[in-house]
Scaffold this motif. Structure first.
Motif, PDB file in Angstrom:
ATOM      1  N   VAL A 356       0.899  -1.097  -0.020  1.00 28.32           N
ATOM      2  CA  VAL A 356       0.027  -0.053  -0.023  1.00 28.32           C
ATOM      3  C   VAL A 356       0.838   1.347   0.159  1.00 28.32           C
ATOM      4  N   ASP A 357       0.511   2.227  -1.040  1.00 31.44           N
ATOM      5  CA  ASP A 357       1.464   3.249  -0.748  1.00 31.44           C
ATOM      6  C   ASP A 357       0.489   4.624  -1.062  1.00 31.44           C
ATOM      7  N   GLY A 358       0.912   5.812  -0.355  1.00 27.81           N
ATOM      8  CA  GLY A 358       0.147   6.977  -0.340  1.00 27.81           C
ATOM      9  C   GLY A 358       1.079   8.174  -0.268  1.00 27.81           C
ATOM     10  N   ALA A 359       0.466   9.333  -0.790  1.00 30.16           N
ATOM     11  CA  ALA A 359       1.147  10.517  -0.859  1.00 30.16           C
ATOM     12  C   ALA A 359       0.370  11.874  -0.397  1.00 30.16           C
ATOM     13  N   LEU A 360       0.985  12.826   0.053  1.00 30.12           N
ATOM     14  CA  LEU A 360       0.413  14.076   0.209  1.00 30.12           C
ATOM     15  C   LEU A 360       1.431  15.055  -0.755  1.00 30.12           C
ATOM     16  N   GLY A 361       0.702  16.181  -1.493  1.00 30.46           N
ATOM     17  CA  GLY A 361       1.694  17.062  -2.013  1.00 30.46           C
ATOM     18  C   GLY A 361       1.007  18.412  -2.031  1.00 30.46           C
TER      19      GLY A 361
END
Length: 472
Positions: A356-361
């Motif tokens: 599982v991967d996630g990101a905020l930008g």
């Protein structure tokens, strides 16, 4: 014999035959006794007895003999798990024996990887097979692949001693990293290449009065089949025990029959990397980029970026990026100005088969033309699952909010600033069973939609890529 069974046999046999060829070249390794004419292989033992004999030979350290015993077993029973695992284990151990040439060593490791790959195609939850696969890639110097498999192994239920050993492998990979190279190609059909609005009738605001207009057909969406190519590489030169000098570049190109949509991107970067402790990396890089559209330079950008990566636990790692570039256009000079980007991403290996991967930008563009100045925020989450029988499925979703500082008259009413909301959904299927020189096919489909109060700037877009990716 059915056609299906024939296809299955070809998964493993080429690697085993490579070992046989290597053994002919090398003969018995130093410290091992040559097999007698009465070995089980010569006597035709190809069932469980052959597996038992090979296991006994491995315990005695007679790895090449074990491989000769296993060859007919695997030829007749290409999906016998015990035989495949022993081929992998014996190949890895034999590759490290004194007197083994580089050519033979590579053949032994290739056969080991092929056998272990066949096991993981059928059942990707086999942690021990994945551990040996990671070890084989490590011995071949394929550190990116080795690291990925070691990370998946750490998501399993392991004894503390095994966890500690895997952690040591990851530290060695991190410390010895020098060259990294990647490349790929894909067919890329796209329903809306230029991300144009498909609205035939629009309203624009003139003096506060909305007026209706009919757009010409050539102004609407254009679909097409594209070819996408990408490549890049980096070298890390050691400046000390914990300091490296990074230098690298990347190139990507997308071509369509309608040449006005052709795009090329070039990039270069260089700077130091610090190994901070056993789990943290920091890099400060200068970078330069150029974008070309239809073969002509569109813009150049100069700046730098900061990168940080830390492994928080054996399953979770986080990465941070911060960059600043001054972008200069060749024609649209009113778009000249600085561009800033910040992002924080995480990667969690939930189980040996689920990632599982996630990101905020956050991003900001400050061009000379005020109405094009904007800020963006985005969030993304994705999951990938390896399934039995050779398939992997992936899915991701991203939302982006972009707010502009200026009015977009005549596309927005007077006094109303432009606001965009873009959502992207992607799904992929990867066929691990089929390989060509270590690559296997992956089909990815993407649906993207932008909703905006600036009419003529919303769009709907569906695209796909049929690409070959590094498979194990």
């Amino acid at each position: 014999m059915s056609g299906q069974h024939c296809r299955k046999r070809r998964l493993v046999i080429p690697g085993v035959l490579a070992v046989a060829a290597a053994l002919v070249l090398a003969g018995p390794a130093k410290g091992q006794q040559p097999p007698s004419s009465q070995t089980p292989a010569a006597a035709g033992q190809t069932g469980p007895a052959g597996v038992d004999r090979a296991r006994s030979l491995i315990r005695e350290g007679r790895f090449l003999e074990a491989l000769k015993v296993l060859r007919p077993v695997v030829e007749r029973h290409p999906h016998q798990p015990d035989a495949l695992f022993l081929v992998g284990l014996a190949g890895i151990e034999a590759s490290g024996q004194p007197g083994v040439s580089d050519e033979v060593r590579d053949a032994l490791l290739d056969a080991a990887i092929e056998a272990l790959h066949a096991m993981l195609v059928q059942d990707p939850s086999l942690v021990r097979a994945r551990l040996e696969m990671a070890r084989a890639f490590f011995l071949k110097g394929k550190d990116s692949l080795a690291r990925r498999h070691f990370e998946q192994v750490l998501a399993g239920d392991l004894p503390p001693a095994v966890v500690a050993n895997v952690q040591r492998f990851l530290i060695r990979i991190r410390a010895r990293k020098r060259w990294s190279v990647y490349f790929g190609a894909a067919l890329a059909p796209d329903s809306n290449i230029g991300a144009a609005s498909d609205e035939r009738f629009i309203q624009i605001h003139v003096g506060g009065v909305p007026l209706s207009f009919r757009r010409d057909q050539e102004e609407l969406t254009t679909s097409g089949l594209g070819l996408s190519l990408w490549t890049g590489g980096e070298y890390q030169h050691p400046l000390g025990e914990r300091v490296r000098l990074r230098a690298g570049g990347d190139l990507s190109r997308r071509e369509y029959a309608a040449a006005r949509y052709d795009q090329t991107n070039l990039g270069l970067h260089a700077g130091p990397r610090w190994l901070v402790g056993a789990r943290t990396d920091l890099s400060v890089l200068g970078s330069a980029r150029r974008s070309l559209v239809h073969g002509s330079a569109d813009y150049d950008a100069l700046g730098g970026r900061f990168e940080a990566r830390r492994r928080l636990t054996r399953r979770l790692s986080v990465t941070g990026h911060a960059s600043w570039h001054d972008r200069r256009y060749r024609v649209n000079r009113n778009l000249d100005g600085p561009v800033r980007d910040l992002s924080l991403s995480g990667n969690w290996v939930a189980t040996p088969t689920v990632r599982v991967d996630g990101a905020l930008g956050y991003g900001a563009e400050r061009p000379a033309f005020v109405r094009n100045r904007n800020t963006s925020r985005w969030v993304r989450v994705g999951v990938r699952k390896s399934l039995p029988k050779g398939f992997s499925l992936g899915a991701s979703a991203q939302l982006r909010w972009t707010d502009y500082e200026g009015e977009w008259i005549p596309h927005t009413p007077p006094g109303e600033f432009r606001e965009d909301r873009t959502r992207t959904l992607s799904a992929s299927v990867h066929h691990r069973r089929f390989t060509l020189y270590g690559f296997s096919p992956e089909l990815a489909v993407t649906s993207e939609a932008r909703d905006t109060n600036a009419q003529l700037h919303d769009y709907r877009r569906n695209s796909a890529e049929l690409r070959f990716v590094r498979q194990f």
